[in-house]
Scaffold this active site. Structure first.
Site, PDB file in Angstrom:
ATOM      1  N   CYS A  98       5.567  -7.914  30.003  1.00 38.48           N
ATOM      2  CA  CYS A  98       5.180  -9.303  30.306  1.00 38.48           C
ATOM      3  C   CYS A  98       4.124  -9.413  31.397  1.00 38.48           C
ATOM      4  O   CYS A  98       3.605 -10.508  31.641  1.00 38.48           O
ATOM      5  CB  CYS A  98       6.417 -10.107  30.701  1.00 38.48           C
ATOM      6  SG  CYS A  98       7.704 -10.066  29.442  1.00 38.48           S
TER       7      CYS A  98
ATOM      8  N   HIS B 143       5.505 -18.103  25.957  1.00 38.10           N
ATOM      9  CA  HIS B 143       5.210 -16.804  26.574  1.00 38.10           C
ATOM     10  C   HIS B 143       4.728 -15.787  25.542  1.00 38.10           C
ATOM     11  O   HIS B 143       5.503 -14.955  25.085  1.00 38.10           O
ATOM     12  CB  HIS B 143       6.477 -16.306  27.277  1.00 38.10           C
ATOM     13  CG  HIS B 143       6.373 -14.951  27.888  1.00 38.10           C
ATOM     14  ND1 HIS B 143       5.237 -14.485  28.515  1.00 38.10           N
ATOM     15  CD2 HIS B 143       7.288 -13.934  27.976  1.00 38.10           C
ATOM     16  CE1 HIS B 143       5.455 -13.251  28.960  1.00 38.10           C
ATOM     17  NE2 HIS B 143       6.681 -12.895  28.630  1.00 38.10           N
TER      18      HIS B 143
ATOM     19  N   CYS C 224       8.054 -10.999  36.429  1.00 35.46           N
ATOM     20  CA  CYS C 224       8.909  -9.860  36.110  1.00 35.46           C
ATOM     21  C   CYS C 224       8.441  -9.296  34.776  1.00 35.46           C
ATOM     22  O   CYS C 224       7.671  -9.934  34.056  1.00 35.46           O
ATOM     23  CB  CYS C 224      10.366 -10.302  36.000  1.00 35.46           C
ATOM     24  SG  CYS C 224      10.636 -11.559  34.718  1.00 35.46           S
TER      25      CYS C 224
END
Length: 436
Positions: free
Chosen positions: A99, A392, A422
């Protein structure tokens, strides 16, 4: 305060971010259904270059990322160069940091700028959760390799006879950590329990995220940084993100059942970020190169930091670990920040990181620091909403956050912004941005 690490070239130039753009973000299997990440990447980079009016030959490097890899296009960066009319001699390579992938892409271009090997580059990422690499079983894969080497039809038939019906079933991409078997949502549940984060607190953060994102669109704040996407068969363009709930209601959140721990859990589909398709990119160059081209930068990259922790327990604490390092390298404290943008993978993860940034005990026992990083001021935090609302697309989120934060800093007259995330594998990323 530890060592300050200035991000400047040998000539003393700062690292300028001159432009940023993204596609609208779309929920899985909606507007971008059937469009692979490489095409989303071409879409955003092509439009970014067209809007900036920077000659293609000025861009000397493109670093791009993709988390959900497609075997037919393993180097998405090079395919984007070849598919957008950029100079064929443009260096291009791909990166992956889950991510935090486009954070890594930005850092890599910045390092090339500081080394003096380039003067301008593009960084970004794209992902599609709608076009997935559906695989085959290990047994079928092995048989297919052996069949390819077999010399006679009888040898091939003998190999195929070893297969059972279950061996022919398609294998979807893994959604769990390779090393632990835990899903991201399982880790979010761990964190909710470890840090005493309630369902009500998680739902409230998700509601806030949607409200603020909807308001940002309503106020026209995102129009300049989000392109209109024309999607085959070109009947209707996608202008805005399609995950944002303009009519978000806390009462609706309360109706949902837990998504991971069905009996005792608090993490739901509504207080988590959804699977999403999209792409985002930024143009970086040395400060002097920007001046030569008559460009006014959106802002500058002041510092960055990447961290890693154990994956078995509460592994989504990247912001709590990487933020103090990034601030230290920038020579700043939390109180110096104008804006804080934290990736909202899950409301539970976000709230846990906020809690630990202000924890003296965590600072001493985990970070080995004398004092807490600092309390997060709600008036500075995710002021335009976050990933729970926007969605996302894994590799694109960092570039979205950077562009969005720099635009908002400029609207506020400048200052410092923190963007942090994160990532799977216990990884964390943080960057300090500066706008004038």
């Amino acid at each position: 305060m530890g060592q300050v690490l200035p991000l400047v070239t040998r000539q003393g130039d700062r690292i300028a971010i001159v432009s940023g753009l993204r596609t609208p973000f779309a929920r899985q299997a909606t507007a971008f259904h059937g469009i692979p990440a490489v095409d989303l990447g071409k879409m955003v980079v092509g439009e970014l270059l067209a809007r900036s009016e920077i000659p293609a030959e000025v861009i000397e490097q493109l670093v791009f990322g993709q988390v959900v890899q497609m075997p037919e296009a393993p180097n998405i960066a090079r395919e984007i160069v070849l598919g957008t009319g950029m100079n064929v001699h443009t260096d291009a390579y791909s990166v992956s940091r889950a991510c935090a992938t486009s954070f890594q892409a930005v850092a890599n271009v910045a390092e090339s700028l500081m080394a003096g090997t380039i003067r301008a580059g593009i960084a970004g990422g794209a992902d599609s959760s709608s076009v997935l690499p559906i695989g085959v079983s290990k047994k079928l894969a092995r048989v297919l390799v052996d069949v390819n080497k077999a010399r006679t039809m009888s040898q091939r038939l003998k190999l195929f006879s070893r297969l059972r019906l279950r061996d022919l079933m398609p294998v979807p991409p893994a959604v769990a950590e390779y090393s632990t078997g835990l899903r991201m949502g399982d880790t979010a549940e761990q964190m909710a329990k470890t840090y005493g984060i309630t369902r009500e607190q998680q739902d409230a953060l998700a509601h806030r995220s949607h409200q603020r994102a909807a308001q940002a669109w309503s106020d026209g704040k995102l129009k300049e940084e989000v392109m209109t996407a024309f999607i085959p068969p070109y009947k209707q363009p996608l202008v805005e993100d399609n995950n944002i709930r303009g009519n978000s209601s806390l009462a609706d959140y309360a109706k949902l059942r837990p998504a991971f721990d069905r009996k005792h859990g608090t993490v739901t589909a509504a207080n988590s970020t959804p699977l999403t398709d999209g792409a985002a990119a930024v143009i970086l160059m040395t400060e002097s190169r920007a001046k030569e081209l008559g460009l006014v930068p959106l802002g500058y990259l002041r510092s960055y930091a990447f961290t890693a922790i154990d994956v078995w327990q509460d592994m989504l604490l990247g912001p709590a670990w990487s933020t103090p390092l990034a601030l230290e390298r920038a020579g700043l404290t939390m109180s110096d920040l104008t804006l804080i943008d934290m990736h909202e993978a899950f409301a539970a993860q976000t709230l846990a990181n906020i809690q630990l940034l202000g924890s003296e005990r965590f600072a001493r026992e985990a970070l080995g620091r004398a004092h807490a990083t600092g309390e997060v001021d709600d008036s500075k935090f995710n002021v335009l909403g976050g990933s729970i609302a926007y969605g996302h697309p894994f590799a694109a989120t960092g570039a979205r956050m950077i562009t969005q934060t720099l635009h908002e800093l400029r609207r506020r007259g400048g200052g410092f912004g923190l963007v942090t995330a994160c990532a799977a594998g216990g990884l964390g990323a943080a960057m300090v941005l500066e706008a004038e």
